[in-house]
Design a protein around this motif. Sequence first.
Motif, PDB file in Angstrom:
ATOM      1  N   ARG A  99       0.313 -13.554  -2.128  1.00  0.00           N
ATOM      2  CA  ARG A  99       0.838 -13.058  -3.395  1.00  0.00           C
ATOM      3  C   ARG A  99      -0.012 -13.659  -4.504  1.00  0.00           C
ATOM      4  NH1 ARG A  99       7.292 -13.959  -3.357  1.00  0.00           N
ATOM      5  NH2 ARG A  99       6.601 -16.105  -3.031  1.00  0.00           N
ATOM      6  N   GLN A 159       4.044  -1.354   6.756  1.00  0.00           N
ATOM      7  CA  GLN A 159       4.684  -1.581   5.466  1.00  0.00           C
ATOM      8  C   GLN A 159       6.116  -2.083   5.579  1.00  0.00           C
ATOM      9  OE1 GLN A 159       2.204   1.373   2.485  1.00  0.00           O
ATOM     10  NE2 GLN A 159       4.362   1.731   2.810  1.00  0.00           N
ATOM     11  N   SER A 160       6.793  -1.775   6.679  1.00  0.00           N
ATOM     12  CA  SER A 160       8.167  -2.236   6.841  1.00  0.00           C
ATOM     13  C   SER A 160       8.262  -3.745   6.944  1.00  0.00           C
ATOM     14  CB  SER A 160       8.791  -1.601   8.094  1.00  0.00           C
ATOM     15  OG  SER A 160       8.100  -2.027   9.261  1.00  0.00           O
ATOM     16  N   TYR A 212       6.430  -5.933   5.084  1.00  0.00           N
ATOM     17  CA  TYR A 212       6.134  -6.611   3.822  1.00  0.00           C
ATOM     18  C   TYR A 212       7.393  -7.285   3.268  1.00  0.00           C
ATOM     19  CZ  TYR A 212       1.295  -5.124   2.975  1.00  0.00           C
ATOM     20  OH  TYR A 212      -0.061  -4.973   3.016  1.00  0.00           O
ATOM     21  N   ASP A 213       8.491  -6.552   3.229  1.00  0.00           N
ATOM     22  CA  ASP A 213       9.734  -7.103   2.678  1.00  0.00           C
ATOM     23  C   ASP A 213      10.201  -8.323   3.465  1.00  0.00           C
ATOM     24  OD1 ASP A 213       9.844  -5.244   0.680  1.00  0.00           O
ATOM     25  OD2 ASP A 213      11.212  -3.897   1.739  1.00  0.00           O
ATOM     26  N   PHE A 214       9.990  -8.306   4.766  1.00  0.00           N
ATOM     27  CA  PHE A 214      10.424  -9.428   5.611  1.00  0.00           C
ATOM     28  C   PHE A 214       9.794 -10.738   5.146  1.00  0.00           C
ATOM     29  CE2 PHE A 214       9.875 -12.201   9.300  1.00  0.00           C
ATOM     30  CZ  PHE A 214      11.167 -12.268   9.796  1.00  0.00           C
ATOM     31  N   TYR A 215       8.549 -10.659   4.673  1.00  0.00           N
ATOM     32  CA  TYR A 215       7.850 -11.869   4.235  1.00  0.00           C
ATOM     33  C   TYR A 215       7.899 -12.056   2.723  1.00  0.00           C
ATOM     34  CZ  TYR A 215       6.027 -12.250   8.957  1.00  0.00           C
ATOM     35  OH  TYR A 215       5.919 -12.391  10.316  1.00  0.00           O
ATOM     36  N   GLY A 216       8.699 -11.250   2.056  1.00  0.00           N
ATOM     37  CA  GLY A 216       8.811 -11.392   0.616  1.00  0.00           C
ATOM     38  C   GLY A 216       7.544 -11.017  -0.125  1.00  0.00           C
ATOM     39  N   ARG A 275       5.202  -7.764  -1.678  1.00  0.00           N
ATOM     40  CA  ARG A 275       5.235  -6.358  -2.067  1.00  0.00           C
ATOM     41  C   ARG A 275       3.988  -5.639  -1.592  1.00  0.00           C
ATOM     42  NH1 ARG A 275       7.383  -6.150  -8.366  1.00  0.00           N
ATOM     43  NH2 ARG A 275       9.485  -6.973  -7.963  1.00  0.00           N
ATOM     44  N   LYS A 335       0.651  -2.129  -5.470  1.00  0.00           N
ATOM     45  CA  LYS A 335       0.889  -0.875  -6.170  1.00  0.00           C
ATOM     46  C   LYS A 335      -0.344   0.011  -6.104  1.00  0.00           C
ATOM     47  CE  LYS A 335       2.705   0.974 -10.505  1.00  0.00           C
ATOM     48  NZ  LYS A 335       3.181   0.657 -11.877  1.00  0.00           N
ATOM     49  N   GLU A 341      -0.017   2.177  -1.220  1.00  0.00           N
ATOM     50  CA  GLU A 341       0.937   2.556  -0.187  1.00  0.00           C
ATOM     51  C   GLU A 341       0.238   3.472   0.824  1.00  0.00           C
ATOM     52  OE1 GLU A 341       1.365   3.015  -3.413  1.00  0.00           O
ATOM     53  OE2 GLU A 341       2.972   1.630  -4.004  1.00  0.00           O
ATOM     54  N   SER A 375      -1.270  -8.602  -3.789  1.00  0.00           N
ATOM     55  CA  SER A 375      -0.534  -8.983  -2.589  1.00  0.00           C
ATOM     56  C   SER A 375      -1.148  -8.272  -1.396  1.00  0.00           C
ATOM     57  CB  SER A 375       0.955  -8.625  -2.722  1.00  0.00           C
ATOM     58  OG  SER A 375       1.104  -7.230  -2.959  1.00  0.00           O
TER      59      SER A 375
END
Length: 740
Positions: A592, A625-626, A628-632, A634, A637, A640, A728
């Motif tokens: 990040r 991409q699913s 990314y959220d697991f590791y905090g 993003r 932008k 995608e 990120s």
Amino acid sequence: MNALKRALSIFEKTVVGFFENNWRASVIGSFAYILALVLTMGFFFYTGAGKWFDYSFTLITAVLGILLGFIISLFVFKILFLLPKYFVACIVGAVVGIYALGTYLGPFFTMLGIGTMILGAWTGLSIKLVKNERKRRGLLIAALGMITIITHGLFLFPIFSEGDQGAWSLELTEESINSPLVNPASDGGNAIQNFTYGSGEDLRREEYRDVAYKTNAVNMSSFVVHPKGFNKWYRDWFWGFDLNRAPLNGRVWMPEESSEGPFPLILMVHGNHNMADFSDGGYEYLGELLASKGYIAVSIDQNFLNSGKSGHIGWDNAGRAWMFLKHLDQWGKWNNDKQHPLYGKVDMENIGLIGHSRGGEAVSLAALMNELDRLPNNAKVTLNFDFSIKALIGLSPGDGRFKLGDQPVELKDINYLTIQGANDTDHTNNYGVRQYERVSFSDDFDGFKSSIYLYGANHGQFNSDWEVDQPSPYWWFMNQKEIMEPELQRDMTKLYVAAFLDATLKDKEEYRQIFSKKETASSWIPTDPVRLKYEASTFTPLATYEEDVDVTTMTLDEGELHGYNLQVWKEVNLTLRNNEPQGNEAVKLGWRGSSGRYTVKIPDKVAQSLSPDSVLSFDAVQLHQSLYDFYGIRVPKGYEEKAIPITVMLKPKGTIKLDGRNGTSVEIEPTYSSKLYKFGWWNERFGNDYEHMLQTYEVPLAFLQDNNPNINYQDIEEIIFEFNQTGSGLIFLDNVGFQK
């Protein structure tokens, strides 16, 4: 008819009378035994709250369960006895019939059958209601008609819809790199001849009765588990032979007799399929191309080893592999027989094997059998083969169905290529990449290996006689919109197969770059769906992440690994779609901000060998991409489902660590979703809707001279992966090293 009714009546009275007089005794006995079992299990059941609680809990649970079942049964039976008995009998009969057929046609047929039965019942009921209603018939027709149309539409929509589009592009790259290469899938210009050889006695196929050359049968007893019972009887009747005298049948495409030889020999074999739906003709597209390019291409008939409605054959992949070698033996005899028309036509020093599905596993087994004196699973059986097999190709191969000596197949000093479709609903996992990881090279061997993953490719389209992975009704529910056109999949297969064989059997080393740089083929095929791994025998690995659990140590001594400002830094085992291991470790890196970096310190002994001709090579891919959220983290932008850029730097001694003149940008490909079926709940049976397949990247060190003409390559001491171009990101990195 009256006699049958009387017999049924007598049988009914006998059975009912027996249970009316004896049911209490059986119930008392059953409950007594159940009570004993419950009390016994209560003794072994341990909660820590005390033995009194353990006994009470098990006893109360059992009593409540029995009472609940008793009440539900009384309620159901009361309703059933009130219903017309023929109605109940018809419904039960229909359900039993559907499930009986479902054992052969699969669970999708069962679901369709139940749904069809309900729709039919509703339609019939609607017609009856409309027919009986006279006062408000128009309103009733409108209401019931609307409901009927909607319910039929909901039922039929999943069947006739194509599914969801994949995120990848099938367009050719407009700005393809300049390449002097000729498309290896173009016609080679040789006039070709086509013929068959075999027993001359085939009951089912004229092409193996009317053969150019007859062959003797072979005894497969030591290499298969013979079928028994009805399975054996049906197979013997259908084929007209048993596996003690299996035929050597093959379809041949080769240059015409006037062409000069000898020609490299390529044997191809199909995979498992309905044995009555013959598979060996489905590789004509490869056979004709290879023959035009100066190869002898043979599609081997092994349909008699395939599964049928009567059952399977045990050890079938051992049999497929051994049959490969027996066909090679036959070709060797023809090639050495001065009286035979094929005398001297075969270059027996350059042999390649191609296998699809189970045949794809068989090529690896055959290559290993070729080097053994005895069969490890039955050492009484001698092998005595020693052919010059130099190239193996597995099209969506299996892995581990049969193990020689109960060990995974380890191959050494042989060229290997595997191609897998991401939309394969038969081999839903990329098992070929596991075999890829088990191919190794000696220092003096000149060759390479490659693993190709094709988004949008399925299992069946590698064989033009198959096309679909599973027959209907399965096919109706597959996500067809993601699957590329059959001709495109076969065009891509032809390109990679032909390039691989030209590079390994005809010493056309220029075609290796098709496997090391996927963009090389971008003017001939779409390369966005391609994830391509490549490793040559001249590769010097610095970090493969296989050596230990210390994240700072490298494969080579004296080197070091370091991470800075990273959100994620861990070494993991990559997995397949179903979360089985790929057999390969990699490092997972997430960041990040724009100050994260990962460094690889180069040992002095490696640095001394570097030159402008050296190439930095590494494997990488973005995580799905699913995750990314697991590791905090993003998704960047604007990136995608797109490649994200990172900076790769090579730092010489005495220079600033992040001197931009020493860096170049590399685009790391995304991991796309590939949805096999239209229903998410059905896809969950197979695991994830993605597999992390690494992509090989090459950075020629000559780029350093553009801004540093006087650079000393032996002074390079660090490789730096700098994550400064996106805010990120989350990637896998593996196999960092140098390629000569």
